[in-house]
Write an enzyme that holds these catalytic residues in place. Sequence first.
Site, PDB file in Angstrom:
ATOM      1  N   ARG A   1      -5.320  -1.800 -42.940  1.00  0.00           N
ATOM      2  CA  ARG A   1      -4.695  -1.671 -41.473  1.00  0.00           C
ATOM      3  C   ARG A   1      -4.252  -3.150 -40.857  1.00  0.00           C
ATOM      4  NH1 ARG A   1      -5.601   2.962 -38.789  1.00  0.00           N
ATOM      5  NH2 ARG A   1      -3.987   2.171 -37.602  1.00  0.00           N
TER       6      ARG A   1
ATOM      7  N   PRO B   1       0.212   7.180 -30.693  1.00  0.00           N
ATOM      8  CA  PRO B   1      -0.271   7.018 -29.496  1.00  0.00           C
ATOM      9  C   PRO B   1      -1.566   6.868 -29.155  1.00  0.00           C
ATOM     10  CG  PRO B   1       1.755   8.558 -29.501  1.00  0.00           C
ATOM     11  CD  PRO B   1       1.461   8.171 -31.065  1.00  0.00           C
ATOM     12  N   GLU B   2      -2.188   6.306 -28.425  1.00  0.00           N
ATOM     13  CA  GLU B   2      -3.579   6.020 -28.473  1.00  0.00           C
ATOM     14  C   GLU B   2      -4.138   6.528 -26.775  1.00  0.00           C
ATOM     15  OE1 GLU B   2      -4.858   2.143 -29.565  1.00  0.00           O
ATOM     16  OE2 GLU B   2      -3.297   2.029 -30.991  1.00  0.00           O
TER      17      GLU B   2
ATOM     18  N   LYS C   1      -7.682  11.547 -28.900  1.00  0.00           N
ATOM     19  CA  LYS C   1      -6.195  11.460 -28.786  1.00  0.00           C
ATOM     20  C   LYS C   1      -5.613  12.720 -29.120  1.00  0.00           C
ATOM     21  CE  LYS C   1      -6.363   7.221 -31.799  1.00  0.00           C
ATOM     22  NZ  LYS C   1      -5.921   6.551 -32.898  1.00  0.00           N
TER      23      LYS C   1
END
Length: 278
Positions: A265, A2-3, A60
Amino acid sequence: MPELPEVQSVVDTLCMKKIPGRRITGASVYWGKTIADMEPVDFCKKIKGRTIRQIIRRGKYIVFDLSGGLTLMIHLRMTGRLNWEFRDRPRNKHEHVILNVGATDTLRFQDTRKFGRIWLTGEPEKILDRLGPEPLEESFTIRRFLTMLHTTNRQIKPLLLDQRFLAGLGNIYVDEALWESGLHPQRISSSLTRHEVKALHRAIPHVLHKGLKNLGTSLGTGKSNFYLPGNRPGRNAEELNVFRRTGLACPRCRSIIARIVVAQRSSHICPTCQKKQP
């Protein structure tokens, strides 16, 4: 993970349920490692009887301002989520920390992969002050952003993911912002022109506000996916332009979206819209 839009949507949901102002009447910990820097038994003793005065977001982190000078901080990490349930509902096996709120309700921390962490501290600044500026605050100006980018020589994708540089962004919204601004994720930050910095400075809030409007991004229906308290998924996946759209057409130029790896990434780009060289 979650961002910013997902975490803010969780905070907004908890506030809409009028949790601020209510008292924590007890706590249970079923996976001790979820509690950071404190023994679970001490956590349960110290949090009991505290009133939740305010719930906010920083980066976050979900931040609960408690009575008595303590702060509860929750980082959802990869698969964490918060469930708001009646106390008589049976615990599921992935709910590792349960806070009793008032006489009938519970706030439950669920985490399938057990990477999430909870802190109870009197010194939240030791963690929160390490974070970079908030990209939706007025203080995040173009001039400030230009200085931040030009005083370092890093690839733009991992730099934007660095929470010490800018707080709240993750893989989804960085990929979306870089596509929006036409920048390749391997561009070096100090090489960006003022025009390019301006485009990126405009793109970051744009993709974040879109995520907020849609209550975050849920990428599937599995137990480890993002859900709001109340088991509601976010709607933003339908409006993503490049993230996890490998092999589909770019909405802007119709070239085929590609997946590459940048600083270990996964990254999604349009090879035509996002040239590696300016």
